[in-house]
Design an enzyme around this catalytic site. Structure first.
Site, PDB file in Angstrom:
ATOM      1  N   HIS A  69      -8.262  23.092   0.906  1.00 33.33           N
ATOM      2  CA  HIS A  69      -7.055  21.900   0.407  1.00 33.33           C
ATOM      3  C   HIS A  69      -5.926  22.366   0.715  1.00 33.33           C
ATOM      4  CE1 HIS A  69      -6.410  24.421  -3.530  1.00 33.33           C
ATOM      5  NE2 HIS A  69      -5.137  23.703  -3.263  1.00 33.33           N
ATOM      6  N   ASP A 116     -14.359  24.161  -1.752  1.00 31.04           N
ATOM      7  CA  ASP A 116     -12.945  24.458  -1.266  1.00 31.04           C
ATOM      8  C   ASP A 116     -12.842  25.816  -0.548  1.00 31.04           C
ATOM      9  OD1 ASP A 116     -10.198  24.278  -0.943  1.00 31.04           O
ATOM     10  OD2 ASP A 116      -9.778  24.433  -3.095  1.00 31.04           O
ATOM     11  N   SER A 221      -2.886  28.982  -4.744  1.00 30.05           N
ATOM     12  CA  SER A 221      -4.073  28.263  -3.958  1.00 30.05           C
ATOM     13  C   SER A 221      -4.573  29.170  -2.868  1.00 30.05           C
ATOM     14  CB  SER A 221      -3.949  27.094  -3.673  1.00 30.05           C
ATOM     15  OG  SER A 221      -3.926  25.974  -4.552  1.00 30.05           O
TER      16      SER A 221
END
Ligand code: NAG
Length: 279
Positions: A69, A116, A221
């Site tokens: 992402h 992910d 992230s």
């Protein structure tokens, strides 16, 4: 004159202490400089400058692993910086790379962040140094941390839900929650799959800051989740609200993607203990 100077010094010291106290990945602490030499900062162009957007980690000579992402539509001029402690200061340990290949997992799902995981190929091999080194990651057949295990993560992500960012790398120890708990309706429900680990430090010492739960957050992230110094997860999250009691951090389980990782990086499948030969 002297007392005037003393007052100025005292004011400066006071202001510096305020700034230091307001730092912390929600509840974490500053990492020792370059103690995590696999950390990568993925940066997007913003005017003349580059701005930190996501973490990542070096897994091989020219390869960085991160979350899918983080680069939803490809590199778009992003660059990868290794050997970073402070994002803003010039550090002679820093090495900056263009991205020559970017592979998001083909079944990445933006709705629940399933699969992910992404791999980035750097434009050239990095120079190995005290500040830049690859990290081991768990392969199929390896042992993932169980419920209650202590794991740790690091990043340059937000310090709070207002988006203030640290300049220096932060790290935090977190505890693995049971999957059953994270599948509950009051946690993540069906969005939580068997390819995910959730982890959270519910209560830190001292346990007196109800709104400062330790957690990874926006901007973290793509960073690693480590168990005994081996990467077992990728910070995925999805949630914009960090450090909430019922929303622990979500991490992609790296060992579930061994075949895909090896196929992208052009490695021969290795027979890890307990791994059935594929194909
Ligand atoms: C590695 O070091 C050499 C020699 O100092 C330098 O020319 C080269 O640019 C460095 N590579 C990277 C990736 O920074």
């Amino acid at each position: 004159m002297a007392s005037e100077r003393e007052r100025l010094v005292a004011t400066a010291v006071f202001l510096a202490s305020l700034i230091t106290q307001s730092e912390g990945i929600i509840g974490g602490r500053e990492a020792a400089p370059h103690s995590r030499p696999y950390m990568a900062s993925i940066q997007a162009p913003e005017g003349q400058n580059l701005k930190h957007e996501c973490g990542g980690f070096v897994v091989a000579q020219q390869w960085v692993m991160t979350a899918a992402h983080c680069l939803p539509t490809g590199p778009n001029g992003r660059r990868v910086v290794l050997g970073v402690h402070s994002l803003s200061e010039p550090e002679d340990t820093k090495q900056t790379f263009d991205i020559v290949e970017h592979h998001n997992h083909p079944h990445f799902s933006p709705s629940n962040y399933e699969n992910d995981i992404a791999l980035i190929k750097l434009d050239r091999p990095f120079n190995v140094s005290e500040a830049v080194q690859a990290v081991a990651f768990l392969r199929a057949g390896g042992t993932n941390p169980g419920t209650g295990a202590e794991v740790d993560t690091a990043g340059w992500g937000s310090l709070d839900n207002l988006g203030s960012r640290p300049d220096k790398l932060k790290e935090v120890a977190v505890e693995v929650f049971s999957s059953a708990r994270c599948k509950r309706g009051d946690y993540f429900g069906r969005k939580f799959t068997d390819n995910m680990i959730c982890a959270h430090k519910v209560c830190s010492d001292p346990c007196d800051q109800p709104h400062k739960k330790e957690d990874s957050c926006d901007g973290d992230s793509g960073g690693p989740l480590l168990y005994n110094h081996v990467v077992v997860g990728i910070t995925s999250n999805g949630g914009k609200k960090c450090g909430q009691l019922k929303k622990p951090g979500i991490y992609t389980i790296v060992s579930h993607y061994t075949e895909w990782i090896h196929s992208i990086m052009g490695l021969q499948p290795t027979a890890a203990p307990g791994q059935r030969p594929s194909g």
